[in-house]
Design a protein around this motif. Sequence first.
Motif, PDB file in Angstrom:
ATOM      1  N   LYS A  15       0.834  -1.213   0.000  1.00 44.66           N
ATOM      2  CA  LYS A  15       0.000   0.000   0.000  1.00 44.66           C
ATOM      3  C   LYS A  15       0.860   1.252   0.000  1.00 44.66           C
ATOM      4  N   GLU A  16       1.956   1.200   0.747  1.00 43.52           N
ATOM      5  CA  GLU A  16       2.883   2.337   0.809  1.00 43.52           C
ATOM      6  C   GLU A  16       4.273   1.832   0.462  1.00 43.52           C
ATOM      7  N   GLY A  17       4.822   2.278  -0.653  1.00 44.06           N
ATOM      8  CA  GLY A  17       6.127   1.815  -1.098  1.00 44.06           C
ATOM      9  C   GLY A  17       7.250   2.718  -0.637  1.00 44.06           C
ATOM     10  N   ARG A  18       8.451   2.213  -0.813  1.00 46.81           N
ATOM     11  CA  ARG A  18       9.644   2.988  -0.452  1.00 46.81           C
ATOM     12  C   ARG A  18      10.160   3.825  -1.605  1.00 46.81           C
ATOM     13  N   PHE A  19       9.680   3.530  -2.816  1.00 47.25           N
ATOM     14  CA  PHE A  19      10.228   4.175  -4.008  1.00 47.25           C
ATOM     15  C   PHE A  19       9.102   4.891  -4.746  1.00 47.25           C
ATOM     16  N   PRO A  20       9.002   6.206  -4.601  1.00 43.32           N
ATOM     17  CA  PRO A  20       7.910   6.968  -5.227  1.00 43.32           C
ATOM     18  C   PRO A  20       7.839   6.715  -6.733  1.00 43.32           C
ATOM     19  N   GLY A  21       6.596   6.516  -7.226  1.00 41.68           N
ATOM     20  CA  GLY A  21       6.396   6.316  -8.662  1.00 41.68           C
ATOM     21  C   GLY A  21       6.465   4.878  -9.095  1.00 41.68           C
ATOM     22  N   ASP A  22       6.914   3.982  -8.224  1.00 42.40           N
ATOM     23  CA  ASP A  22       6.999   2.558  -8.572  1.00 42.40           C
ATOM     24  C   ASP A  22       5.895   1.783  -7.863  1.00 42.40           C
ATOM     25  N   GLU A  23       5.396   0.743  -8.546  1.00 43.37           N
ATOM     26  CA  GLU A  23       4.477  -0.188  -7.894  1.00 43.37           C
ATOM     27  C   GLU A  23       5.320  -1.286  -7.266  1.00 43.37           C
ATOM     28  N   GLU A  24       5.047  -1.595  -5.995  1.00 38.19           N
ATOM     29  CA  GLU A  24       5.890  -2.531  -5.278  1.00 38.19           C
ATOM     30  C   GLU A  24       5.075  -3.726  -4.785  1.00 38.19           C
ATOM     31  N   PHE A  25       5.756  -4.870  -4.727  1.00 41.38           N
ATOM     32  CA  PHE A  25       5.129  -6.106  -4.300  1.00 41.38           C
ATOM     33  C   PHE A  25       5.977  -6.751  -3.204  1.00 41.38           C
ATOM     34  N   MET A  26       5.332  -7.608  -2.422  1.00 40.98           N
ATOM     35  CA  MET A  26       6.056  -8.381  -1.409  1.00 40.98           C
ATOM     36  C   MET A  26       5.411  -9.760  -1.315  1.00 40.98           C
ATOM     37  N   PHE A  27       6.179 -10.732  -0.851  1.00 42.36           N
ATOM     38  CA  PHE A  27       5.607 -12.053  -0.648  1.00 42.36           C
ATOM     39  C   PHE A  27       4.593 -11.999   0.489  1.00 42.36           C
ATOM     40  N   ARG A  28       3.536 -12.808   0.315  1.00 41.19           N
ATOM     41  CA  ARG A  28       2.493 -12.818   1.337  1.00 41.19           C
ATOM     42  C   ARG A  28       3.029 -13.411   2.651  1.00 41.19           C
ATOM     43  N   HIS A  29       3.993 -14.330   2.554  1.00 42.14           N
ATOM     44  CA  HIS A  29       4.486 -14.988   3.749  1.00 42.14           C
ATOM     45  C   HIS A  29       5.983 -15.239   3.596  1.00 42.14           C
ATOM     46  N   ALA A  30       6.699 -15.193   4.711  1.00 46.25           N
ATOM     47  CA  ALA A  30       8.144 -15.401   4.674  1.00 46.25           C
ATOM     48  C   ALA A  30       8.506 -16.779   4.126  1.00 46.25           C
ATOM     49  N   LEU A  31       7.685 -17.789   4.395  1.00 43.66           N
ATOM     50  CA  LEU A  31       7.987 -19.131   3.887  1.00 43.66           C
ATOM     51  C   LEU A  31       7.942 -19.171   2.367  1.00 43.66           C
ATOM     52  N   LEU A  32       7.010 -18.429   1.766  1.00 42.98           N
ATOM     53  CA  LEU A  32       6.956 -18.357   0.303  1.00 42.98           C
ATOM     54  C   LEU A  32       8.206 -17.667  -0.241  1.00 42.98           C
ATOM     55  N   ARG A  33       8.607 -16.615   0.442  1.00 45.57           N
ATOM     56  CA  ARG A  33       9.828 -15.913   0.011  1.00 45.57           C
ATOM     57  C   ARG A  33      11.038 -16.842   0.071  1.00 45.57           C
TER      58      ARG A  33
END
Length: 502
Positions: A15-33
Amino acid sequence: MLSELVDREVIVRRKEGRFPGDEEFMFRHALLREGAYEMLTETDRVLGHRLAAAFLEESGASDPAMLAEHLERGLDLARAGSFYLRAAEQALRGSDQDAAIARARRGLECGAPDAVHLSLLGVLSEVHAWRSEWDHACLYLDEAQRLLTPGSMPWVRTVPAKISADIHLGRLDELMATVRTLQAVELAPEGIGSAAFALAAGCFYAAQLGEFRLADALIRRVREVTEPVAERDPVARGWLQSALAYYEAWTDGDLWTGLCTAEAARASFVQAGYWRGSIVAQVAIGMVARLLGDLRRAERELGETMPAGEELGPVSWLRTFLCIEVLIDLGALGRARAETARMLGVGIERRTPLQQGFARWALASVLRGEGDLEAAEREALTAIELLASFPLEQVGAKALLSSIQLAVGRAADALSTAREVAAAHERWSVPGYKSALADLVHAEALHAAGEREGASAVIAGARARLLARAEALPAAHRRGFLDIPENARVIELSRRWLRAAS
């Protein structure tokens, strides 16, 4: 593909990224990562970390530890070492000493280039010096000293730890050689902040060694290297201001200027986010407040530094000693005794003779206040022996010893000790720490030995100096300054003796 992974609930959009202007994603769970990471080939993992490091650098990422880890896993070890150095310095400035050690050691393991390797050794020696872990500090210092060029940034970085280790190990010739080299050598421009710290530390120790001319030269040198960058470098500015504040205290100089400068030093370090520097400056504030007679402020300022524990190097036990002095002045002998016992215990545990010397000196003061003069004399004599390498402090302990000898009726012994104190003050180019106390014990010992004319002359000179110093203070501080026990005693005796002589 990313949208499909979102639909399958493998990854989620931030919802809130670290890099303005970019769409960011993260793994839903650490095990998946972790599972996805382990599915990569070793070659792809290395490439992925290199790409991540490049992306983060281009995006202006500010966490050097994260960049260092990506570079290390990407097998770009030379650059990883450089970023581990930055990360270690960042942790040291933020007073996370465990993180500073861990990051510096990882930087060394990366096989960093020589300049980075030496700077990492400097960080490790500095951390262990703040902790008074002299064996560890010397381990890194000995390796660095064989390779360093005086004046270089890595060399400057090691100087505070080097001189601290030398003074605790009794290597005073080495200490003075290092300080004099620091005074004269051309300094690397990128090392001004570290040079200011090194020069301030050199001034601190030179004063405690009674080398006031050298301390004065170091003050001039730290001004010379710091003032051109002071506005844009709050850390360098803070070390200059700290050096000035402690110098005024050690030399019994302009105490009001010392207090204002110590307050300015704390503000500079707070601006820089340098916690340890701000604590060092706050100890100076407490020290000068006590010398001004503002005991409540001294108690408050010094008390607020106590949570910093013992990881302030020599400033740790200077702070505790000052706290004990303030408690004695306030009549809180029980609390003073408890702090003294704790300080002595730490000194014995860490095998630091100087800390034990300060603690024995403090204990002698407590015992004198409690009326146990025999035990007080014994502790004072032990303190004098332990403080042999700190003439400024040793003279203070001798002044206390003279007052104890006088209290038990041994006027000849008291006068002999007082003359040693007076001779030390005469050798210095400045009055020296607590010069009024030195004058007082000298005058009282002379008087007790029947040398009334000499006693009156000493007390008259002491009174004139005290009144001149009081006149230079803001009006609100004059009464408190003159009410300090030794100052008040000088004024009282001058009234009695000089009136009787006239």
